[in-house]
Design an enzyme around this catalytic site. Structure first.
Site, PDB file in Angstrom:
ATOM      1  N   ASN A  46       0.844  -1.194   0.000  1.00 31.83           N
ATOM      2  CA  ASN A  46       0.000   0.000   0.000  1.00 31.83           C
ATOM      3  C   ASN A  46       0.880   1.244   0.000  1.00 31.83           C
ATOM      4  OD1 ASN A  46       0.618  -0.918   2.654  1.00 31.83           O
ATOM      5  ND2 ASN A  46      -1.028   0.289   3.556  1.00 31.83           N
ATOM      6  N   ILE A  47       0.528   2.156  -0.880  1.00 33.50           N
ATOM      7  CA  ILE A  47       1.285   3.386  -1.090  1.00 33.50           C
ATOM      8  C   ILE A  47       0.345   4.550  -0.776  1.00 33.50           C
ATOM      9  CG2 ILE A  47       2.675   4.713  -2.734  1.00 33.50           C
ATOM     10  CD1 ILE A  47       3.796   1.863  -2.177  1.00 33.50           C
ATOM     11  N   GLU A  48       0.584   5.171   0.381  1.00 39.64           N
ATOM     12  CA  GLU A  48      -0.355   6.190   0.859  1.00 39.64           C
ATOM     13  C   GLU A  48      -0.021   7.567   0.300  1.00 39.64           C
ATOM     14  OE1 GLU A  48      -0.570   5.728   5.124  1.00 39.64           O
ATOM     15  OE2 GLU A  48      -1.855   3.952   4.862  1.00 39.64           O
ATOM     16  N   CYS A  57      -4.068   0.641  -2.496  1.00 37.01           N
ATOM     17  CA  CYS A  57      -3.940  -0.566  -1.671  1.00 37.01           C
ATOM     18  C   CYS A  57      -2.899  -1.521  -2.262  1.00 37.01           C
ATOM     19  CB  CYS A  57      -5.270  -1.302  -1.607  1.00 37.01           C
ATOM     20  SG  CYS A  57      -6.562  -0.457  -0.694  1.00 37.01           S
ATOM     21  N   GLU A  59      -3.112  -4.721  -2.891  1.00 39.35           N
ATOM     22  CA  GLU A  59      -3.620  -5.649  -3.899  1.00 39.35           C
ATOM     23  C   GLU A  59      -3.651  -4.992  -5.277  1.00 39.35           C
ATOM     24  OE1 GLU A  59      -4.890  -4.776  -1.003  1.00 39.35           O
ATOM     25  OE2 GLU A  59      -6.106  -6.360  -0.092  1.00 39.35           O
ATOM     26  N   CYS A  90     -10.290  -4.831   0.694  1.00 44.76           N
ATOM     27  CA  CYS A  90     -11.362  -3.835   0.686  1.00 44.76           C
ATOM     28  C   CYS A  90     -12.245  -4.029  -0.552  1.00 44.76           C
ATOM     29  CB  CYS A  90     -10.781  -2.422   0.719  1.00 44.76           C
ATOM     30  SG  CYS A  90     -10.152  -1.838  -0.863  1.00 44.76           S
ATOM     31  N   CYS A  93     -10.651  -3.176  -3.971  1.00 49.82           N
ATOM     32  CA  CYS A  93      -9.712  -4.203  -4.449  1.00 49.82           C
ATOM     33  C   CYS A  93     -10.457  -5.458  -4.922  1.00 49.82           C
ATOM     34  CB  CYS A  93      -8.708  -4.551  -3.352  1.00 49.82           C
ATOM     35  SG  CYS A  93      -7.511  -3.213  -3.094  1.00 49.82           S
TER      36      CYS A  93
HETATM   37  N1  THU Z   1      -5.287  -1.289   2.592  1.00 47.43           N
HETATM   38  C1  THU Z   1      -4.762  -2.153   1.665  1.00 47.43           C
HETATM   39  O1  THU Z   1      -3.606  -2.007   1.241  1.00 47.43           O
HETATM   40  N2  THU Z   1      -5.553  -3.168   1.220  1.00 47.43           N
HETATM   41  C2  THU Z   1      -6.829  -3.386   1.610  1.00 47.43           C
HETATM   42  O2  THU Z   1      -7.522  -4.231   1.046  1.00 47.43           O
HETATM   43  C3  THU Z   1      -7.374  -2.614   2.729  1.00 47.43           C
HETATM   44  C4  THU Z   1      -6.631  -1.390   3.109  1.00 47.43           C
HETATM   45  C5  THU Z   1      -4.456  -0.182   3.069  1.00 47.43           C
HETATM   46  C6  THU Z   1      -4.906   1.174   2.620  1.00 47.43           C
HETATM   47  C7  THU Z   1      -4.316   2.062   3.693  1.00 47.43           C
HETATM   48  O3  THU Z   1      -2.995   2.394   3.311  1.00 47.43           O
HETATM   49  C8  THU Z   1      -4.274   1.197   4.924  1.00 47.43           C
HETATM   50  O4  THU Z   1      -4.441  -0.147   4.467  1.00 47.43           O
HETATM   51  C9  THU Z   1      -5.332   1.503   5.946  1.00 47.43           C
HETATM   52  O5  THU Z   1      -6.589   1.497   5.371  1.00 47.43           O
END
Ligand code: THU
Length: 136
Positions: A46-48, A57, A59, A90, A93
């Protein structure tokens, strides 16, 4: 997990993917390992973003990376977080997996201890919308 598909060595690989997370805001690191039909590994994390909705996310990172490299046939995806229980993908995804993966592709949700929950793409998004629904 002994289903004839899952490999124990994938746990270490998905932890590598997770180690590449960029999470200055949530500190919640997610890793996704896409395993291709040729047993190649595609890593996603995940790259915020400070503008939170721009976050990608793990995935989707893995799937976008694979498609960008012209890799489109997958055996499985493995997902890991630091939560005690294996975390599930989520909704966004799930929808992207519906678009880019086979309905029966296994999704392995795991944790640091190596516990695994398996569902298929279709089980995670039953009656999901796809291009087929647009063929009126
Ligand atoms: N996140 C994912 O990478 N995959 C998911 O299916 C659910 C959420 C990440 C997004 C965010 O960076 C962190 O988790 C908190 O929501």
């Amino acid at each position: 997990m002994n289903d004839g598909i899952y490999r124990e060595e994938w746990l270490e690989e998905v932890k590598v993917a997770q180690s590449r997370a960029y999470t200055p805001y949530s500190k919640f690191n997610v890793g996704a390992l896409l395993v291709t039909q040729d047993d190649e590994y595609i890593y996603g994390a995940n790259i915020e973003n400070a503008a939170y909705p721009a976050t990608i996310c793990a995935e989707r990172s893995a799937l976008v990376s694979a498609y960008s490299n012209n890799i489109k046939k997958f055996k499985a995806i493995v997902i890991i977080t630091d939560a005690d229980e294996p975390a599930s993908p989520c909704g966004t995804c799930r929808q992207v997996m519906k678009e880019l993966c086979d309905d029966d592709m296994p999704v392995y949700m795991t944790n640091k201890a190596g516990e695994v929950i398996k569902r298929t793409v279709d089980e995670l998004l039953p009656l999901g919308f796809s291009g087929k629904d647009m063929d009126l």
